[in-house]
Design a protein around this motif. Structure first.
Motif, mmCIF file in Angstrom:
data_model
loop_
_atom_site.group_PDB
_atom_site.id
_atom_site.type_symbol
_atom_site.label_atom_id
_atom_site.label_comp_id
_atom_site.label_asym_id
_atom_site.label_seq_id
_atom_site.Cartn_x
_atom_site.Cartn_y
_atom_site.Cartn_z
ATOM 1 N N ALA A 1 -13.262 -8.785 51.575
ATOM 2 C CA ALA A 1 -13.864 -7.516 51.916
ATOM 3 C C ALA A 1 -12.760 -6.565 52.432
ATOM 4 O O ALA A 1 -12.925 -5.352 52.173
ATOM 5 C CB ALA A 1 -14.616 -7.868 53.267
ATOM 6 N N ALA A 2 -11.675 -6.821 52.994
ATOM 7 C CA ALA A 2 -10.599 -6.031 53.490
ATOM 8 C C ALA A 2 -10.091 -5.185 52.098
ATOM 9 O O ALA A 2 -9.722 -4.286 52.321
ATOM 10 C CB ALA A 2 -9.610 -6.729 54.117
ATOM 11 N N LEU A 3 -9.770 -6.135 51.230
ATOM 12 C CA LEU A 3 -9.131 -5.310 49.869
ATOM 13 C C LEU A 3 -10.127 -4.340 49.657
ATOM 14 O O LEU A 3 -9.777 -3.217 48.941
ATOM 15 C CB LEU A 3 -8.840 -6.388 48.688
ATOM 16 C CG LEU A 3 -7.790 -7.564 48.990
ATOM 17 C CD1 LEU A 3 -7.661 -8.299 47.748
ATOM 18 C CD2 LEU A 3 -6.583 -6.635 49.523
ATOM 19 N N GLY A 4 -11.496 -4.710 49.573
ATOM 20 C CA GLY A 4 -12.407 -3.483 49.229
ATOM 21 C C GLY A 4 -12.384 -2.236 50.168
ATOM 22 O O GLY A 4 -12.554 -1.204 49.819
ATOM 23 N N ALA A 5 -12.204 -2.555 51.546
ATOM 24 C CA ALA A 5 -12.195 -1.491 52.475
ATOM 25 C C ALA A 5 -11.056 -0.893 52.218
ATOM 26 O O ALA A 5 -10.916 0.487 52.303
ATOM 27 C CB ALA A 5 -12.293 -2.119 53.893
ATOM 28 N N ILE A 6 -9.901 -1.228 52.052
ATOM 29 C CA ILE A 6 -8.627 -0.615 52.032
ATOM 30 C C ILE A 6 -8.695 0.276 50.761
ATOM 31 O O ILE A 6 -8.297 1.370 50.611
ATOM 32 C CB ILE A 6 -7.458 -1.504 52.040
ATOM 33 C CG1 ILE A 6 -7.317 -2.213 53.317
ATOM 34 C CG2 ILE A 6 -6.108 -0.993 51.574
ATOM 35 C CD1 ILE A 6 -6.295 -3.252 53.419
ATOM 36 N N GLU A 7 -9.134 -0.321 49.427
ATOM 37 C CA GLU A 7 -9.377 0.165 48.382
ATOM 38 C C GLU A 7 -10.150 1.402 48.600
ATOM 39 O O GLU A 7 -9.847 2.681 48.191
ATOM 40 C CB GLU A 7 -9.961 -0.681 47.376
ATOM 41 C CG GLU A 7 -10.188 0.203 45.890
ATOM 42 C CD GLU A 7 -10.907 -0.883 44.691
ATOM 43 O OE1 GLU A 7 -10.332 -1.889 44.492
ATOM 44 O OE2 GLU A 7 -11.872 -0.747 44.746
ATOM 45 N N ALA A 8 -11.470 1.456 49.204
ATOM 46 C CA ALA A 8 -12.114 2.594 49.665
ATOM 47 C C ALA A 8 -11.445 3.637 50.261
ATOM 48 O O ALA A 8 -11.540 4.787 49.962
ATOM 49 C CB ALA A 8 -13.473 2.128 50.360
ATOM 50 N N ILE A 9 -10.623 3.361 51.080
ATOM 51 C CA ILE A 9 -10.235 4.313 52.126
ATOM 52 C C ILE A 9 -8.986 5.194 51.365
ATOM 53 O O ILE A 9 -8.818 6.223 51.265
ATOM 54 C CB ILE A 9 -9.442 3.573 53.269
ATOM 55 C CG1 ILE A 9 -10.455 3.041 54.335
ATOM 56 C CG2 ILE A 9 -8.436 4.430 54.020
ATOM 57 C CD1 ILE A 9 -9.702 1.883 55.338
ATOM 58 N N GLU A 10 -8.429 4.478 50.510
ATOM 59 C CA GLU A 10 -7.173 4.993 49.542
ATOM 60 C C GLU A 10 -7.760 5.623 48.298
ATOM 61 O O GLU A 10 -7.445 6.861 48.220
ATOM 62 C CB GLU A 10 -6.258 3.885 49.206
ATOM 63 C CG GLU A 10 -5.461 3.470 50.363
ATOM 64 C CD GLU A 10 -4.166 2.729 49.807
ATOM 65 O OE1 GLU A 10 -4.351 1.479 49.229
ATOM 66 O OE2 GLU A 10 -3.108 3.113 50.223
ATOM 67 N N GLN A 11 -8.746 5.119 47.770
ATOM 68 C CA GLN A 11 -9.281 5.596 46.401
ATOM 69 C C GLN A 11 -10.540 6.763 46.781
ATOM 70 O O GLN A 11 -10.580 7.707 45.736
ATOM 71 C CB GLN A 11 -9.930 4.526 45.551
ATOM 72 C CG GLN A 11 -8.925 3.516 45.374
ATOM 73 C CD GLN A 11 -8.071 3.727 44.382
ATOM 74 O OE1 GLN A 11 -8.250 4.220 43.040
ATOM 75 N NE2 GLN A 11 -6.794 3.300 44.609
#
Ligand SMILES: *Cc1c(COP(=O)(O)O)cnc(C)c1O
Length: 444
Positions: A327-337
């Motif tokens: 989930a965290a990888l998805g969240a970080i990806e969303a914040i960055e992308q």
């Protein structure tokens, strides 16, 4: 499941009949110590809308306390949770390892302030992250003491509750508290006796005196601070203060820990609140927004500090659970992308002037402050700085009745804080602000 319509739709009084029914069942089964802000029960949530069991669409200006920054059930998060849950949900990282844990650690090493060598350990809750930062700092320095600020909030476990400032409701009756916790005054610009201009100098002088004469610098392992105090009332320290604390800590071999559990991961319009002033902490704690709604927390720090604890000294059964890591990888990806750091700035640019317009002569709004999508107003008796918690409560109640979820905070219980998901659509934000403005006007 499709994302709920991003619109405020109120079908019943809040809480509605179905929520009231569930409340009775809840009250029978649960202890009173578990509080609640808005006693509705949730059926689904998506983006910045929470849908309750009576079909009301409530605008979420709380994000589950700064957790769902990427929006409730962000698709990038949900997809990764699904994929990971289908593979495996748990092994205990200390028993058999999985790469998604390392990937989250590497991402945090990359995005946290500073380009020095860093390492990250994962945990489940914010309090656990803060506790572990202290464990590491004590081993790395061989010193026992911890310095914190007034108005601080660091959690509800014994050590973090001891570090937390506010007695009721967090500490009352729960003592005795952990030893070796010393408290310096927070430079609270609005309430500093000598005024905002004096706050930084005087607060630094107090901190120095506390460390040098009361604790003894050679006994101090860590200075722990929220770069913007959260539960304490969204208190933004005067410019330069954090850098001076960091410098003072370094001079005395003390580890400077930034507790970015609430402020981190884009919330304030920078990836981390420390980034606003180029402050590079020795250690940083994250949680809340990190897991995109799943329980995940981290301590990131200078590699040599993080490696001070021998093998087996850190960890936990659930620490860095694989589904939470995914989930965290998805969240970080969303914040960055998805440009969410910029979104936080856009939210500030729209919301802050509207809050500021509520101030002025005879106003109940004494102060408006915060950064990015972490904004607050402090209520006082008009013409004074006397806290008016009853006004904050009434404003919140008005908003809640109208289907806008806001949170009260502050040492004096007189602050309304806004923490919308960074993905909130402009029309929804405008609607929420109109309700909030009307709620304040209604208190005159
Ligand atoms: C919420 C919070 C914590 C505690 O996190 P939990 O996950 O509730 O244990 C610690 N520090 C700060 C700054 C927080 O906002």
């Amino acid at each position: 499941m499709a994302m709920p319509t991003q619109q405020r739709i109120i079908k019943t009084t809040l809480p509605g009949p179905r929520s009231l029914e569930l409340q009775t069942k809840r009250d029978d089964a649960l202890p009173t110590g578990l509080g609640q802000t808005l006693p509705v029960f949730v059926e689904e949530a998506g983006g910045a809308i929470v849908v309750d069991v009576d079909g009301n669409h409530i605008i979420d200006m709380a994000s589950g306390i700064a957790v769902t920054s990427v929006g409730a059930s962000n698709p990038r998060v949900v997809e990764r949770i699904k994929a990971q849950a289908e593979k495996f949900t748990h092994t205990c990282f200390l028993v058999t390892q999985y790469d998604v844990f390392t990937e989250v650690a590497a991402a945090l090493n990359r995005i946290t302030p500073g380009d020095h060598a860093k390492k990250t350990a994962l945990f489940s809750t914010g309090a656990e992250a803060v506790e572990n930062a202290i464990k590491i700092a004590r081993v790395a320095t061989g010193r026992p003491a911890v310095i914190v600020l007034s108005h601080a909030y660091h959690g509800r476990s014994l050590l973090t509750m001891s570090m937390t400032s506010k007695n009721i409701p967090y500490k009352e009756g729960f003592g005795p508290f952990a030893p070796e916790v010393y408290r310096a005054p927070s430079p609270y610009p609005y309430r500093w006796a000598g005024g905002a201009a004096a706050a930084a100098d005087e607060a630094i002088a107090s901190l120095r005196e506390l460390v040098l004469t009361q604790a003894g610098a050679h006994n101090v392992a860590a200075i722990v601070m929220e770069p913007i105090q959260g539960e304490g009332g969204f208190i933004v320290p005067p410019e330069g203060y954090l850098a001076r604390v960091q410098q003072f800590a370094t001079e005395h071999g003390i580890i400077f820990v930034a507790d970015e559990i609430q402020t981190g991961l884009g919330r304030t319009g920078e990836m981390f609140a420390c980034d606003h002033e180029g402050v590079v902490p020795d250690m940083i704690t994250t949680a809340k927004a990190l897991g995109g709604g799943m329980p995940l927390a981290a301590v990131t720090g200078r590699a040599e500090l993080m490696d001070a604890v021998p093998a087996g000294g850190l960890g936990g059964t659930y620490a860095g659970n694989p589904v939470a890591c995914a989930a965290a990888l998805g969240a970080i990806e969303a914040i960055e992308q998805d440009g969410l750091v910029q979104k936080a700035r856009d939210i500030e640019a729209f919301v802050k002037p509207r809050l500021e317009a509520l101030m002025g002569e005879g106003s109940l709004v004494g102060d408006v402050r915060g950064r990015g999508a972490m904004l607050a107003m402090e209520f006082v008796r008009p013409g004074t700085t006397t806290p008016a918690p009853e006004v904050a409560k009434a404003v919140a109640a008005h908003c809640h009745a109208e289907g806008v979820l806001v949170l009260v905070c502050g040492t004096f219980g007189n602050v309304i804080r806004l923490l919308p998901p960074l993905v909130i659509e402009q029309e929804l934000l405008e609607d929420a602000m109109s309700v909030i403005e009307a709620a304040v006007e209604a208190q005159r």
